[in-house]
Design an enzyme around this catalytic site. Structure first.
Site, short mmCIF file in Angstrom:
data_model
loop_
_atom_site.label_atom_id
_atom_site.label_comp_id
_atom_site.label_asym_id
_atom_site.label_seq_id
_atom_site.Cartn_x
_atom_site.Cartn_y
_atom_site.Cartn_z
N CYS A 337 0.53 -0.30 1.35
CA CYS A 337 -0.64 0.59 1.48
C CYS A 337 -0.68 1.74 0.47
O CYS A 337 -1.73 1.98 -0.11
CB CYS A 337 -0.76 1.14 2.90
SG CYS A 337 0.30 0.42 4.11
N ARG A 366 12.79 -3.94 3.75
CA ARG A 366 13.13 -3.01 4.82
C ARG A 366 14.57 -3.25 5.23
O ARG A 366 15.01 -4.39 5.34
CB ARG A 366 12.20 -3.19 6.01
CG ARG A 366 10.79 -2.82 5.62
CD ARG A 366 9.86 -2.71 6.78
NE ARG A 366 8.49 -2.63 6.28
CZ ARG A 366 7.41 -2.91 6.98
NH1 ARG A 366 7.54 -3.30 8.24
NH2 ARG A 366 6.21 -2.81 6.45
N GLN A 384 4.12 -9.85 2.82
CA GLN A 384 3.00 -9.69 3.75
C GLN A 384 1.74 -10.27 3.13
O GLN A 384 1.53 -10.14 1.93
CB GLN A 384 2.76 -8.20 4.01
CG GLN A 384 3.88 -7.52 4.75
CD GLN A 384 3.57 -6.05 4.96
OE1 GLN A 384 3.18 -5.35 4.04
NE2 GLN A 384 3.74 -5.58 6.18
N ASP A 386 -1.09 -9.06 2.93
CA ASP A 386 -1.63 -7.74 3.20
C ASP A 386 -3.02 -7.57 2.60
O ASP A 386 -3.34 -8.21 1.59
CB ASP A 386 -0.68 -6.71 2.57
CG ASP A 386 -0.61 -5.45 3.39
OD1 ASP A 386 -1.36 -5.34 4.37
OD2 ASP A 386 0.20 -4.56 3.04
N HIS A 388 -6.16 -4.17 2.38
CA HIS A 388 -6.66 -2.87 2.83
C HIS A 388 -8.13 -2.79 2.52
O HIS A 388 -8.54 -3.08 1.40
CB HIS A 388 -5.87 -1.75 2.17
CG HIS A 388 -4.44 -1.75 2.60
ND1 HIS A 388 -3.44 -2.32 1.84
CD2 HIS A 388 -3.86 -1.34 3.75
CE1 HIS A 388 -2.30 -2.23 2.50
NE2 HIS A 388 -2.52 -1.64 3.67
N LYS A 472 -5.75 0.13 17.11
CA LYS A 472 -5.50 -1.17 16.48
C LYS A 472 -5.74 -2.33 17.42
O LYS A 472 -5.85 -2.15 18.64
CB LYS A 472 -4.08 -1.22 15.92
CG LYS A 472 -3.02 -0.96 16.96
CD LYS A 472 -1.64 -0.97 16.34
CE LYS A 472 -0.59 -0.75 17.41
NZ LYS A 472 0.65 -1.40 17.24
N HIS A 518 -6.01 -1.67 7.75
CA HIS A 518 -4.87 -2.49 7.31
C HIS A 518 -4.95 -3.78 8.09
O HIS A 518 -5.19 -3.74 9.30
CB HIS A 518 -3.52 -1.88 7.68
CG HIS A 518 -3.30 -0.45 7.31
ND1 HIS A 518 -2.40 -0.08 6.36
CD2 HIS A 518 -3.84 0.68 7.79
CE1 HIS A 518 -2.39 1.25 6.27
NE2 HIS A 518 -3.26 1.73 7.13
ZN ZN Z 1 -1.16 -1.17 5.13
#
Ligand code: ZN
Ligand code: ZN
Length: 648
Positions: A337, A366, A384, A386, A388, A472, A518
């Site tokens: 992000c 991580r 991910q 991912d 945005h 969320k 997200h």
């Molecule tokens: Zn994010």
């Protein structure tokens, strides 16, 4: 009289000093028989607790997590009692309930337990449970509690008590057994009808390897024998479906201690599988108006100071990488992000250009403790899917619906037809926990609820489960064994746009903050592949299968023709191979079945002469013979019908 409020809002008066169990009985005998635990004014209480103030009560049965917790916590007490009655010199330490069952850590002194001892402990456990002993809480002075454990020479309990700040120490008694405990029990031991002590392990006192090694006994218990039987069947089935086993057999991925624990290595077939998943999503995302971006695997520490990740997670993460000359610090990217926020900032935006949707298969790192690592489901590096979305507040609802549609498309295409959604909202009584204006929260929460309703999702609402930066929607899928996995998540965020000072120009030429969404339908590719392998037992949908067909010759004589067929398949973009080992056809078929290859194409004298192949389908057997042209269209039809297109 005191006034008790029930979860549906109704209120009823009771005599002061009424017990929790009596309140349950006043509703129905059936409920009273089934309650395992209760909360009064949000505090866990015993069924024997006497109530003396007004308050709200909630009862829990086996169907709720709180009920199971109490059941397994109580079972740990019975296990401790069984241990002490068979091995009286044992020193008990701690025994909590866990996600699936409970354990107890104990110091057995000179005695070394083996798996064979577990059965004996189980029998003792059931014998004790059948006494229907009530669990009773008792308070004792700290000094008396210390005396008691000093007398029986249990230095572990002494250490626990010394670490407690309370003056009063609580014990739980049942039958003539006692143990240090904070409470939260089922009414009596007789409710535990079945138990299985599943395994033995070593465990260090307080998880510290410089301290004494204890013996840990794991177990699980149930209110009905039938539930235990079903559970054990499920465990056996899950073992067969373990993604680590299937991944090895299908040559998808591996791990190397030399590379590092928790860092998966994708083998060619696995890499190709990932490619197909990525392309599948990229294709749908392109239609849905996403643009691909790419960001590096590391970022300046300042970036994560701005996003707040460093302050929150820095000390538990991989530590910064220092440069030799410039004195700068970089972090392995824990999230994509912040990078995407900076991409958004690369140019000024007008309201007319929003929403902007940036997607990236971004690999993040991580730090997970080595004991927590597990196959592909808990790793230290993962990718991910991912994206945005930066939009105006009044676009939230539509954007949210679009994301839901994409997530459901992903689930349905991959055979996850059983899912639940959870809408996580803020706890309005604790405004200090959240950032952003009330107005924005109202807008975001109603946008999510409306979108979820309009999409006819089966959902539940959880108050107080929102992130501090926004509400969320989480998706849980149920796999073929009924296990629940959290997959995709969609989150609304007011925090990062604020921290990164993101703006767009409105129709009035003023600057406004965009809202950020997200979202990641797979969650991570690693975890998703693991769940998919366990769900499908390695029988992936044919569009995704590493190998779609294999050519098997009856004898070497026809190898030339077999190669021609293979070529023909490959030219038609069918993933295929040839088994030309000097083995019997029976063996080759068995191997292909084990490798879960959807189409087995058998070539013998007859097929060679008629320019055809004999077709066998995985798990289905013979389906007749076809000319090579017809074969291609048959496979292609099956591939096409195994995946639908994403329509916007
Ligand atoms: Zn994010
Ligand atoms: Zn207890």
């Amino acid at each position: 009289m005191i006034k008790i409020t029930f979860p549906d809002g109704t209120q009823k008066p009771f005599i002061e000093g009424v017990s929790v169990m009596d309140v349950a009985k006043s509703i129905s005998e059936g409920l009273a028989r089934n309650i395992l635990s209760a909360k009064f004014n949000e505090k866990v209480v015993e069924s024997s607790t006497k109530l003396s103030t007004d308050g709200a009560i909630i009862f829990f049965t086996w169907n709720e997590k709180e009920g199971k917790d109490a059941f397994w916590h109580s079972s740990a007490h019975v296990l401790a009692e069984a241990i002490m009655s068979l091995y009286p010199k044992t020193k008990l330490t701690i025994g909590p309930s866990i996600e699936n069952g409970f354990y107890y850590d104990a110091d057995f002194g000179e005695i070394k337990l083996s798996e064979n001892n577990l059965q004996e402990l189980e029998s003792k456990f059931i014998e004790l449970a059948r006494k229907k002993s009530e669990f009773k809480m008792r308070t004792s002075l700290k000094s008396d509690a210390l005396d008691y454990y000093n007398k029986i020479d249990n230095e572990f309990k002494v250490e626990i008590i010394n670490d407690l700040n309370d003056d009063d120490i609580t014990f739980c008694d049942h039958s003539d057994f006692t143990d240090l405990c904070r409470g939260g029990h089922i009414p009596h031991t007789g409710l535990i009808k079945a138990v299985k002590l599943t395994s033995l392990a070593g465990a260090y006192w307080r998880g510290d390897e410089t301290r004494k090694q204890l013996t840990r006994i794991y177990g699980i218990s149930f209110p009905k024998q039938k539930q235990l039987t079903e559970y054990l069947e499920l465990v056996e089935e899950a073992k067969k479906r373990d993604h680590r086993k299937i991944g090895k057999k299908l040559e998808l991925f591996t791990f190397s201690q030399k590379v590092g624990a928790g860092l998966p290595l994708w083998l060619p077939k696995g890499a190709a599988l990932r490619d197909r998943l990525e392309n599948f999503l990229k294709k749908a995302q392109k239609k849905a108006g996403y643009q691909q971006v790419i960001s590096p695997h590391i970022g300046n520490k300042d970036l994560y100071m701005t996003s707040g990740h460093f302050q929150k997670y820095g000390s538990d993460s991989f530590q910064p990488i220092e440069t030799p000359a410039d004195g700068e610090s970089f972090l392995l990217k824990p999230m994509n992000c912040p990078h995407h926020c900076e991409i958004f900032k690369a140019k000024p935006w007008s309201y007319k250009e929003l929403p902007v949707r940036y997607a990236e298969f971004g690999t993040v790192y991580r730090y997970e403790q080595s004991g927590e690592l597990h196959g592909l489901t808990r790793v230290r590096s993962f990718t991910q899917d991912d994206a945005h979305i930066f939009c105006k507040p009044d676009q939230l609802n539509q954007e949210f619906k679009n994301v839901i549609e994409l997530v459901l498309y992903v689930f349905n295409s991959l055979g996850f037809n059983n899912y639940e959604a959870q809408v996580s909202l803020r706890d309005k009584n604790k405004p200090e926990k959240y950032i952003g204006s009330d107005e924005n929260w109202e807008l975001a929460e109603s946008a999510i609820i409306e979108a979820t309703k309009e999409k006819n999702l089966n959902y539940k609402v959880e108050y107080g489960e929102a992130a501090f930066y926004g509400p969320k929607l989480d998706f849980m899928v149920k796999d073929a064994l009924g296990r629940k996995w959290q997959l995709g998540t969609i989150q609304v965020d007011y925090n990062l746009p604020e921290r990164f000072e993101l703006t767009y120009k409105g129709g009035d030429n003023e600057l406004y903050r965009p809202v950020m969404i997200h979202r990641a339908p797979f969650g991570s590719l690693e975890r998703f592949v693991a769940i998919l392998l366990e769900h499908s037992e390695g029988n992936l949908p044919i569009w995704l299968a590493p190998e779609q067909a294999i050519v098997l010759c009856v004898s070497e004589k026809h190898e030339k023709y077999a190669k021609k067929v293979l070529n023909y398949l490959e030219n038609n973009e069918i993933r295929a191979s040839l088994d030309s080992r000097n083995e019997t056809i029976g063996k080759k078929i068995r191997q292909a079945e084990l490798n879960k290859i959807p189409f087995m194409l058998i070539i013998g004298e007859k097929e060679f002469k008629s320019n055809s192949v004999s077709i066998r389908k995985h798990k289905q057997g013979d389906v007749g013979s076809k000319s090579t042209e017809d074969l291609i269209s048959m496979i292609k039809d099956e591939v096409d019908s195994s995946i639908s297109n994403f329509n916007v």
